[in-house]
Design a protein around this motif. Sequence first.
Motif, mmCIF file in Angstrom:
data_model
loop_
_atom_site.group_PDB
_atom_site.id
_atom_site.type_symbol
_atom_site.label_atom_id
_atom_site.label_comp_id
_atom_site.label_asym_id
_atom_site.label_seq_id
_atom_site.Cartn_x
_atom_site.Cartn_y
_atom_site.Cartn_z
ATOM 1 N N TYR A 66 0.549 -1.154 -0.067
ATOM 2 C CA TYR A 66 -0.066 -0.135 -0.038
ATOM 3 C C TYR A 66 0.705 1.108 -0.183
ATOM 4 O O TYR A 66 0.466 2.427 -0.696
ATOM 5 N N VAL A 71 -5.315 12.221 4.144
ATOM 6 C CA VAL A 71 -5.609 10.969 3.342
ATOM 7 C C VAL A 71 -6.455 10.033 3.765
ATOM 8 O O VAL A 71 -6.479 9.844 4.925
ATOM 9 N N GLU A 72 -7.441 9.624 2.905
ATOM 10 C CA GLU A 72 -8.383 8.607 3.344
ATOM 11 C C GLU A 72 -8.390 7.577 2.097
ATOM 12 O O GLU A 72 -8.592 7.879 1.206
ATOM 13 N N THR A 73 -8.257 6.442 2.550
ATOM 14 C CA THR A 73 -8.260 5.324 1.314
ATOM 15 C C THR A 73 -8.805 4.057 1.861
ATOM 16 O O THR A 73 -8.491 3.570 3.006
ATOM 17 N N ASP A 74 -9.653 3.491 0.862
ATOM 18 C CA ASP A 74 -10.341 2.252 0.890
ATOM 19 C C ASP A 74 -9.624 1.419 -0.019
ATOM 20 O O ASP A 74 -9.936 1.563 -1.183
ATOM 21 N N PHE A 75 -9.105 0.234 0.278
ATOM 22 C CA PHE A 75 -8.514 -0.491 -0.701
ATOM 23 C C PHE A 75 -9.672 -1.676 -0.617
ATOM 24 O O PHE A 75 -9.866 -2.532 0.241
ATOM 25 N N THR A 77 -4.058 -4.271 4.809
ATOM 26 C CA THR A 77 -4.703 -3.202 4.874
ATOM 27 C C THR A 77 -5.871 -2.784 4.235
ATOM 28 O O THR A 77 -5.966 -2.580 3.088
ATOM 29 N N ALA A 78 -6.900 -2.702 4.872
ATOM 30 C CA ALA A 78 -8.348 -2.281 3.852
ATOM 31 C C ALA A 78 -8.598 -0.823 4.075
ATOM 32 O O ALA A 78 -9.489 -0.363 3.274
ATOM 33 N N ARG A 79 -8.110 -0.115 5.063
ATOM 34 C CA ARG A 79 -8.465 1.269 5.158
ATOM 35 C C ARG A 79 -7.409 2.116 5.631
ATOM 36 O O ARG A 79 -6.635 1.599 6.929
ATOM 37 N N VAL A 80 -7.139 3.037 5.376
ATOM 38 C CA VAL A 80 -6.147 4.089 6.119
ATOM 39 C C VAL A 80 -6.838 5.505 5.838
ATOM 40 O O VAL A 80 -7.361 5.923 4.981
ATOM 41 N N LEU A 84 -5.605 2.732 10.811
ATOM 42 C CA LEU A 84 -5.805 1.711 9.679
ATOM 43 C C LEU A 84 -6.378 0.495 10.245
ATOM 44 O O LEU A 84 -6.704 0.040 11.409
#
Lengths: 136, 136, 136, 136
Positions: free
Chosen positions: A22, A60-64, D57-60, D106
């Motif tokens: 990531y 930063v905000e992220t959904d994987f 990691t699914a979300r940050v 996270l």
Amino acid sequence: MSYGRTIREEFNHCDPAGIVFYPRYFEMTNSVCENFFREVVGYSYHAMMKDGIGVPTARVETDFRAPSRLGDVLDWVLVVEKVGGSSVTVQLDMGSGGAHRLTARLVLVWMSPEGRPARWPDPIRAVLTAHLETTA
Amino acid sequence: MSYGRTIREEFNHCDPAGIVFYPRYFEMTNSVCENFFREVVGYSYHAMMKDGIGVPTARVETDFRAPSRLGDVLDWVLVVEKVGGSSVTVQLDMGSGGAHRLTARLVLVWMSPEGRPARWPDPIRAVLTAHLETTA
Amino acid sequence: MSYGRTIREEFNHCDPAGIVFYPRYFEMTNSVCENFFREVVGYSYHAMMKDGIGVPTARVETDFRAPSRLGDVLDWVLVVEKVGGSSVTVQLDMGSGGAHRLTARLVLVWMSPEGRPARWPDPIRAVLTAHLETTA
Amino acid sequence: MSYGRTIREEFNHCDPAGIVFYPRYFEMTNSVCENFFREVVGYSYHAMMKDGIGVPTARVETDFRAPSRLGDVLDWVLVVEKVGGSSVTVQLDMGSGGAHRLTARLVLVWMSPEGRPARWPDPIRAVLTAHLETTA
């Protein structure tokens, strides 16, 4: 009006599980923003640095949602979600072969040569505003 | 017959002095080799991994002659210098705006699924040999 | 008199084959040199930058003899091989569990604030010379 | 009960403005989590990989409040915020010299060898729960 950019996943991006590590995704989000400023806004990070300007990332905000594998062609799309006084919120979506993989939202701040958030210059604000788009 | 690839220097590659940090040059040398195998040899690292094959780097030799700065467009050229039984020596030269910046010489080794150096398969050896070139 | 430093191999360093990706080894060689200058020479890269000084890498030569795997503890040893007028050649060896993995030879150059190679200041030359060692 | 880890900011982490490039912060968040699992949970990423397990990691979510400069010693603190059926939410705070710089949250997911989110094994859940802490 969105901005698109394609990045081929290479060895360099992968972790031992063979998927994008990531932190490398964030190298990509930075690259997409960097090229958006260069190609669309017309003010490259290089020119900014010469002028003592910067647009650091404040949030930063992220959904994987799904992993990416070596050899995948990653399609990135950037839209401007909100233009503030001295900040801009951009949303980046990435997919491959039509399947959605990731959503990132970044807040960038316009920093004056004095190192303080400053009001966007009008011509830049105009370009950012032109890229405003409602995202689902 | 050489193989060329262009990489724009971005924020990601730079050190605090604003020039390419040398480990990032090696991300580039790997990328150039990776794309040479994909585009020219016709056997991608991704396909190799599925087959249990690899071409790890056994030796690197690099002269950094001039620094590269943010925004520079880096032109990479790869030529095959020597094809051994289970290895290949490639020379990579990089320049920007016509000025030479860097020469790297890498030795890659063909590794069998058993994790041992093995003889190049004939079709791959044929492609590598076709790219042999005398370098100054 | 050698200088040692230990780096645990983490996810970040690994490629899809689960071994250290060679550009990450160069992040390590840079880190070992950076800490040698900070701890032994007593002049950190940070202090150099404030003074407009730098010690860019002019040449790298590395033999990768055996791969390193996730979780390995990598023992790095640096010795000074040669002190030139404005350059220093250092040899770095890395092993793990007593088994030798890698030898790297780097040439660093002392750069004046004018961006030109310059003669090592005497106190720094004295420290470098004290670390000269014959390597096998 | 929190978990702490110190990382010295090196050349490798910095951007051309001389501050940590944000993708490198995520190399650090990953390293802190990786070492938390190794040292506290007692199940290293290396051991997980051998078992076909992963904790992707699914979300940050990260707020960058102040920049970090070359040579800074970065103090990271991890607390467990929430333990779900197959996920864990951790909060990481980083400061230097007592000044707070960054908060990251996270979400990691326990993935079975079949590549599906699975219920935490009881011994791991017990350790994670022991590190639950209310964060401001």
